[in-house]
Design an enzyme around this catalytic site. Structure first.
Site, PDB file in Angstrom:
ATOM      1  N   LYS A 176       1.514  34.504 -32.592  1.00  0.00           N
ATOM      2  CA  LYS A 176       0.731  34.066 -33.757  1.00  0.00           C
ATOM      3  C   LYS A 176       0.763  32.542 -33.860  1.00  0.00           C
ATOM      4  O   LYS A 176       1.830  31.934 -33.851  1.00  0.00           O
ATOM      5  CB  LYS A 176       1.291  34.713 -35.022  1.00  0.00           C
ATOM      6  N   THR A 211       1.545  32.389 -48.411  1.00  0.00           N
ATOM      7  CA  THR A 211       1.560  33.095 -47.123  1.00  0.00           C
ATOM      8  C   THR A 211       2.870  33.840 -46.882  1.00  0.00           C
ATOM      9  O   THR A 211       3.187  34.190 -45.747  1.00  0.00           O
ATOM     10  CB  THR A 211       1.322  32.089 -45.978  1.00  0.00           C
ATOM     11  N   GLY A 213       5.283  36.624 -46.290  1.00  0.00           N
ATOM     12  CA  GLY A 213       5.147  38.001 -45.817  1.00  0.00           C
ATOM     13  C   GLY A 213       3.991  38.237 -44.867  1.00  0.00           C
ATOM     14  O   GLY A 213       3.673  39.389 -44.562  1.00  0.00           O
ATOM     15  N   THR A 214       3.367  37.163 -44.363  1.00  0.00           N
ATOM     16  CA  THR A 214       2.228  37.360 -43.466  1.00  0.00           C
ATOM     17  C   THR A 214       2.630  38.100 -42.186  1.00  0.00           C
ATOM     18  O   THR A 214       1.919  38.998 -41.732  1.00  0.00           O
ATOM     19  CB  THR A 214       1.575  36.016 -43.095  1.00  0.00           C
ATOM     20  N   GLY A 215       3.764  37.710 -41.600  1.00  0.00           N
ATOM     21  CA  GLY A 215       4.194  38.360 -40.362  1.00  0.00           C
ATOM     22  C   GLY A 215       4.521  39.828 -40.566  1.00  0.00           C
ATOM     23  O   GLY A 215       4.169  40.682 -39.743  1.00  0.00           O
ATOM     24  N   CYS A 216       5.197  40.129 -41.664  1.00  0.00           N
ATOM     25  CA  CYS A 216       5.528  41.523 -41.991  1.00  0.00           C
ATOM     26  C   CYS A 216       4.253  42.346 -42.164  1.00  0.00           C
ATOM     27  O   CYS A 216       4.128  43.454 -41.639  1.00  0.00           O
ATOM     28  CB  CYS A 216       6.349  41.587 -43.274  1.00  0.00           C
TER      29      CYS A 216
END
Length: 274
Positions: A176, A211, A213-216
């Protein structure tokens, strides 16, 4: 009767509700998947930071996984915050015992506010015990660099890092690019490397600090789609659309790095996943 897709998240609890188990279960729900969980740590956090972390004893983590395995038909699962070498080894041993379907590994290392969520000594354990089991791994730029010792500055170095992760056992790698230093760019770019192909995912860069928690959320959406039987590429493309919508319509909650909007995608017109 139509069978309901079921997924599992193995991760930490976020008392602020924006990341971790809470974000995963919200995402599963929004994608029409029944979510189960095994909590690896309880954190005291909000949009301003992480203030306390209490690791769950390995025996309790094992008990959670056993309970889920014995009563649910899990077709896909994701790993988030694990925290320590001991917990990684505990989870890896359980995954050898229970068949939970396809695995998505989100190598959570640092919280949005900068707090470390994975002990340095645990990085080697993650590479040894979990990478070989991963159907998909979704590191951001700092995580990919930490796992491979490769500085990622462009598509060529991203491919080099991805191939290194695949040599360690991961099948598909999604790097990402939201953490890119090129913050003036109007777009964000992610690199996807499957065993058969590689491509990029491009989305607008939105000027927002919300942003958390975007990866989760991104990895949970991939997991939900896999649980429904979707193929890897379409699951990743749809998850990109899901997280882009979640970032583009912020909730403006909290005084720091606020959470993404988990129901934003449901309000968009259906135009397919491409």
């Amino acid at each position: 009767m139509t069978k309901i897709a079921q997924a599992l998240t193995i991760a930490g609890s976020d008392s602020g509700g924006g990341a971790g188990i809470q974000a995963d279960l919200k995402t599963f729900q929004m994608r029409g998947v029944f979510g189960t969980s095994a909590i690896t740590a309880v954190t005291a956090q909000n949009t301003l930071g992480v203030f306390d972390i209490h690791p769950i004893p390995p025996a309790t983590i094992q008990a959670q996984l056993k309970a889920v395995a014995e009563d649910f038909d899990i077709r896909a699962f994701k790993l988030g915050m694990l925290g320590s070498e001991e917990i990684i080894e505990c989870v890896a041993a359980a995954l050898q015992r229970y068949k939970f379907g396809q695995m998505v590994l989100d190598p959570v290392m640092v919280a949005k506010g900068g707090a470390p969520l994975l002990q340095q000594s645990a990085v080697a354990a993650l590479k040894q015990h979990l990478l070989p089991l991963a159907d998909i791994i979704t590191p951001n730029l700092p995580e990919a660099e930490a796992l491979t010792s490769i500085k990622i500055i462009d598509g060529r170095s991203a491919e080099q890092a991805a191939r290194t992760l695949q040599q360690l056992g991961a099948k598909t790698v999604v790097i990402k690019g939201g953490h890119s230093n090129n913050s003036q760019s109007a777009v964000c770019q992610d690199w996807v490397f499957t065993p058969e192909q590689h491509f990029t995912l491009v989305s607008p860069r939105y000027p927002t600090k919300h942003t958390h928690g975007t990866g989760c959320t991104f990895s949970a959406c991939i997991t939900a789609e896999l649980a429904k039987g979707q193929n890897t590429v379409i699951a990743i493309r749809l998850a990109k659309q899901f997280i882009t919508a979640a970032i583009s319509q912020p909730l403006n909650i909290g005084h720091g790095h606020g959470p993404t909007n988990h129901w934003a995608f449901s309000s968009l017109p259906r135009t397919g996943v491409y």
